[in-house]
Design an enzyme around this catalytic site. Structure first.
Site, mmCIF file in Angstrom:
data_model
loop_
_atom_site.group_PDB
_atom_site.id
_atom_site.type_symbol
_atom_site.label_atom_id
_atom_site.label_comp_id
_atom_site.label_asym_id
_atom_site.label_seq_id
_atom_site.Cartn_x
_atom_site.Cartn_y
_atom_site.Cartn_z
ATOM 1 N N CYS A 45 0.797 -1.233 0.000
ATOM 2 C CA CYS A 45 0.000 0.000 0.000
ATOM 3 C C CYS A 45 0.829 1.282 0.000
ATOM 4 O O CYS A 45 0.257 2.371 -0.093
ATOM 5 C CB CYS A 45 -0.951 0.005 1.192
ATOM 6 S SG CYS A 45 -2.106 -1.390 1.173
ATOM 7 N N CYS A 97 0.716 2.840 6.270
ATOM 8 C CA CYS A 97 1.137 1.475 6.580
ATOM 9 C C CYS A 97 1.016 0.629 5.316
ATOM 10 O O CYS A 97 0.382 1.033 4.339
ATOM 11 C CB CYS A 97 0.269 0.879 7.687
ATOM 12 S SG CYS A 97 -1.491 0.785 7.245
#
Length: 425
Positions: A96, A409
């Site tokens: 991500c 994150c």
């Protein structure tokens, strides 16, 4: 240059950023490819800045679910968007934070003199994830290229079972832990005592903020109108924002990962999204030569890694202190905060850890994600980092702030942080 003399890095500035609409997977982008979305974002960035494509010296894009036909999707997107054939382009994948890493690679190239002008971003189409045959069937299909005659095919098929014909669907799970992000989010929420009500309340906030930003036209300024064949009707808005949601409505949803005792639901999680982003970077010197006023400059950035089981979603809790230390600033110096929202529980966990277990202290939520976030706007894995940087820069401009921070994150226990400073002259 004398041997041993240090090379002074050049100032890297952000000129502009844009993206396609972020659409729920399986909706209007379902018949396109990540290549289509990526080239649209890049072409839109060039067009809105009236920039000669020949000035671009590097293109870096992030992606997560790779389409085998365009394995280096950055190169294909660059060529299709009109970048010169001599412009190097490559694709990075870091879950991500892929677009964040792409941005940092481009910034590093400018800082060290490898390039003067670069584009970074990402592209993701989860509507059409590549589904393979089983390994047993794949081996036979590859060997079949050398088979001759019916006897050869019968011999090749020997031992093939019915279950070998089932599709091999790629799981959205961490390879090393075999847990999905949602399953890990459940573990994290339980461990830190993050309640279902608090998560639903945060999800409501994200959607209401995004709906307000949409109504004000703030998100529209980032979006490149995209036309999808065969009707070519213009798409210019995100379609996952639920401005009418409420804690009461969210409370009715069943847990998605722990059906009996869980608190993570479809309503307080980011959803599968299709979209692409692109950010234009230059050296400060080249921007001045071209008479372009940058939005912001890069102060400091870092990529960190943590335990992929116990700390999978806590990357920002390490990245934020580290990037602030590198920038020589404090959390109190930050006027704008953009934090990736994988899950409401993950956001609340990061806030709790920062406040209770780090020296940086509590985040002022009145400065954070004021235009919504990944929970509401959407989260195309490889492209979100471009949206975060663009939104941070635009908010700094609108709110007359000086410093902004972006943190995210990623699967594998990765975390990313970057500090940006608004350019005023």
């Amino acid at each position: 240059m004398p041997t041993g003399q240090a090379v002074s890095p050049r100032k890297v500035v952000v000129i502009d950023g844009c993206r396609t609409p972020f659409l729920r997977s399986g909706t209007d982008f379902r018949d396109l490819t990540s290549y289509d979305l990526g080239r649209t974002a890049i072409a839109g960035l060039l067009h809105r800045n009236r920039l000669d494509p020949g000035l671009i010296e590097l293109l870096v894009l992030g992606t997560v679910i790779m389409e085998p036909k365009t394995s280096n999707v950055a190169r294909e997107c660059g060529l299709a968007a009109g970048l010169p054939a001599a412009c190097p382009a490559y694709t990075v994948t870091a879950a991500c934070v892929s677009a964040n890493v792409a941005f940092q690679d481009a910034a590093n190239a400018i800082a060290t003199g490898v390039a003067e002008v670069a584009i970074a971003g990402g592209t993701e189409l989860l509507s059409d994830a590549p589904i393979r045959f089983s390994r047993s069937l794949r081996k036979r299909m590859i060997a079949g290229r050398k088979v001759k005659g019916i006897g050869g095919w019968l011999k090749l098929a020997r031992g093939l079972r019915l279950r070998d014909l089932a599709p091999d669907v790629p799981p959205i799970a961490d390879f090393s832990t075999e847990l999905t992000m949602g399953q890990n989010a459940e573990r994290l929420a339980k461990r830190l005592g993050i309640t279902r009500e608090a998560q639903d309340r945060y999800a409501e906030r994200s959607h209401h903020r995004a709906a307000h930003a949409t109504e004000q036209g703030w998100l529209a300024e980032q979006i490149v109108t995209t036309r999808v064949p065969p009707k070519f009707e213009p798409l210019s808005a995100d379609n996952g924002i639920r401005g009418d949601t409420s804690v009461a409505k969210l409370a009715k949803l069943r847990p998605a990962f722990d059906r009996e005792f869980g608190s993570i639901t479809a309503g307080n999680s980011s959803y599968l999204t299709d979209g692409a982003s692109a950010v234009l970077l230059m050296s400060d010197t080249r921007a001045r030569e071209l008479g372009i006023r940058p939005l912001a400059s890069v102060v400091h950035a870092c990529l960190v890694a943590m335990d992929p089981l116990e700390e999978l979603l806590l990357g920002p809790a390490l990245a934020i202190p580290r990037v602030l230390q590198g920038a020589g600033l404090t959390l109190g110096d930050m006027d704008v905060i953009e934090l990736h929202e994988a899950f409401a529980g993950q956001v609340l966990a990061v806030l709790k850890v920062l406040e209770q277990e780090t020296a940086v202290g509590a985040i002022d939520v009145d400065k954070m994600n004021l235009w919504g976030g990944s929970l509401s706007v959407g989260h195309p894995f490889g492209a979100t980092g471009g949206r975060l940087v663009t939104t941070c820069c635009r908010r700094l401009e609108q709110e007359n702030g000086r410093y902004g921070i972006v943190a995210a994150c990623a699967s594998g226990g990765l975390g990313y942080g970057i500090v940006l400073e608004r350019m005023t002259a």
